[in-house]
Design an enzyme around this catalytic site. Structure first.
Site, PDB file in Angstrom:
ATOM      1  N   ARG A  52       0.843  -1.207   0.000  1.00 40.66           N
ATOM      2  CA  ARG A  52       0.000   0.000   0.000  1.00 40.66           C
ATOM      3  C   ARG A  52       0.870   1.246   0.000  1.00 40.66           C
ATOM      4  O   ARG A  52       0.536   2.256  -0.625  1.00 40.66           O
ATOM      5  CB  ARG A  52      -0.938  -0.009   1.229  1.00 40.66           C
ATOM      6  N   TYR A 104     -18.918  16.313 -14.009  1.00 40.45           N
ATOM      7  CA  TYR A 104     -19.368  14.926 -14.110  1.00 40.45           C
ATOM      8  C   TYR A 104     -20.364  14.644 -12.971  1.00 40.45           C
ATOM      9  O   TYR A 104     -20.156  15.085 -11.832  1.00 40.45           O
ATOM     10  CB  TYR A 104     -18.133  14.016 -13.993  1.00 40.45           C
ATOM     11  N   ASP A 176      -9.989  19.342 -13.069  1.00 40.75           N
ATOM     12  CA  ASP A 176     -10.233  17.986 -13.562  1.00 40.75           C
ATOM     13  C   ASP A 176      -9.948  18.022 -15.064  1.00 40.75           C
ATOM     14  O   ASP A 176     -10.718  18.588 -15.841  1.00 40.75           O
ATOM     15  CB  ASP A 176     -11.674  17.564 -13.269  1.00 40.75           C
ATOM     16  N   LYS A 201      -9.820   7.119 -18.682  1.00 39.11           N
ATOM     17  CA  LYS A 201     -10.170   7.724 -19.962  1.00 39.11           C
ATOM     18  C   LYS A 201      -8.940   7.833 -20.873  1.00 39.11           C
ATOM     19  O   LYS A 201      -8.321   6.836 -21.171  1.00 39.11           O
ATOM     20  CB  LYS A 201     -10.858   9.064 -19.699  1.00 39.11           C
TER      21      LYS A 201
END
Ligand code: P1T
Length: 387
Positions: A52, A104, A176, A201
């Site tokens: 992690r 979004y 963003d 994306k």
């Protein structure tokens, strides 16, 4: 394989952050699919303690994307939403975030349904109208959160001007950059302080991974994000990190073709009698065309168009053959979707109406197929729509 300090964009995409594997010389960073690392003795290790906290594949991706966006450091998360949420952890109860009104739907949902109950306050303005930003900043405002171009109305915000307004009031600017990709637009160079991507994306580009990444400019943000990535733990896995690393190598050529196909398909839709309105920053009819031409390197692969009714949209979406009816964007294959019922279903209907997300609105994420095949597909589907 050494990059000099004035290496250009596509060279940075392919090489930055990557060295041949020290163990074998493998030119491609391996997928270090491990949860832990054996330590030579107590307190003696090679810089890797637990999966992690550190993973070589993920850290290579983070160095690569930090260089692509021109940031100080980057941190990769399990999804775009996890990355946005990590940015919010810097804030405290009572703090306020001023947000582009047409983000979004999932971003709106996170802010309103999850983080508001922890005492954060959010308000929304059309950040493409610079006059609205200053008056909406309060003494509690910590971030100006801009999406540009927005999803799905493709509204463009002037980043240098908006950043100047925010900075004058001591507010940090988060962008963003998912819809543009760093090929089209590099927000840190345009004044922003933090950049976030859904790597799902354009950065990954092949519709086979979900992920997110935050790129930072300031050392205090870097320190916090390194801490919170480990402390909250929403890390990106090694396999996904590797897929995105492979994706960024072809970002330049994919975006060049995306720009070309996007403009051609937008022009085709704009000229089609069944289409009531075509929204694409590359069309001179777009209200922010001149700004987009100045701020972006091409106009990208997202096009929204209005067919006037839900019935017409349903007919078209049922008739396309090559284009896939699916959420998401930024892959090599063309996707087509219905924002009101899909990506923005979590936005209340009256808010959707105010933003222009009508029931007749269709969104296309243009891929890199042959443009004539894409035009033919839309033409035959539009034939079935009642005029
Ligand atoms: O899906 P995820 O990787 O969690 O990313 C969320 C996200 C963040 N920001 C923007 C601008 C986005 O468009 C998205 C995800 N968007 C879609 C799934 C979509 O089809 O619009």
């Amino acid at each position: 394989m050494k990059l000099n300090e004035h290496a250009r964009f596509s060279t940075i995409c392919i090489h930055a952050g990557q060295e041949p594997d020290p163990a074998t010389g493998a030119i491609i960073t391996p997928i270090y699919q491990t949860s832990t690392y054996v330590q030579e003795g107590l307190g003696q290790h090679k810089g890797y303690e637990y999966g992690r906290t550190q993973n070589p594949t993920r850290m290579t991706l983070e160095r690569n994307v930090a260089a692509i966006e021109g940031g100080t450091a980057a941190f990769a998360f399990a999804s775009g939403m996890a990355a946005i949420d990590a940015i919010l952890t810097r804030l405290e109860a009572g703090d306020h975030v001023l947000v582009s009104d047409n983000t979004y739907g999932g971003t709106f949902r996170l802010f309103e349904k999850v983080r508001r109950k922890f005492g954060l306050d959010f308000s929304y303005v059309d950040t493409s109208n610079l006059d609205l930003i200053g008056p909406a900043i309060t003494p509690k405002t910590k971030y100006l959160f801009i999406e540009t171009p927005t999803n799905p109305m493709l509204s463009v915000t002037d980043l240098p001007a908006a950043s100047a307004i925010a900075h004058e009031r001591g507010v940090r600017v988060v962008v963003d950059n998912t819809f543009a990709s760093p090929y089209l637009q590099r927000p840190l160079a345009l004044g922003a302080d933090l950049v976030v991507h859904s790597t799902t994306k354009f950065l990954n580009g092949h519709s086979d991974s979900v992920g997110g990444i935050v790129i930072l400019k300031h050392d205090d943000d870097v320190e916090w994000m390194r801490f919170v990535q480990n402390a909250a733990g929403a890390i990106l896995g090694p396999m996904d990190s590797w897929l995105i690393l492979r994706g960024t190598k072809t970002l330049t050529v994919r975006m060049e073709k995306t720009n070309e196909n996007g403009l051609a398909l937008a022009q085709f839709l704009d000229a089609h009698p069944k289409v009531k309105k075509t929204i694409y920053p590359g069309l001179p009819s777009h209200p922010h065309h001149a700004l987009a031409a100045r701020q972006m390197r091409g106009f990208g692969g997202l096009i929204s168009f209005d067919l006037g009714s839900l019935e017409a949209a349903r007919t078209l979406l049922g008739r396309v053959r090559l284009m896939a009816l699916a959420e998401s964007l930024g892959g090599v294959e063309t996707l087509i979707s219905h924002p009101a019922m899909m990506t923005h279903g979590s936005v209340p209907p009256e808010r959707r109406a105010a933003l222009g997300i009508t029931d007749g609105l269709v969104r296309v994420s243009v891929g890199i197929e042959d443009i004539d095949d894409l035009k033919e597909d839309l033409a035959q589907a539009l034939d079935a729509v009642k005029g």
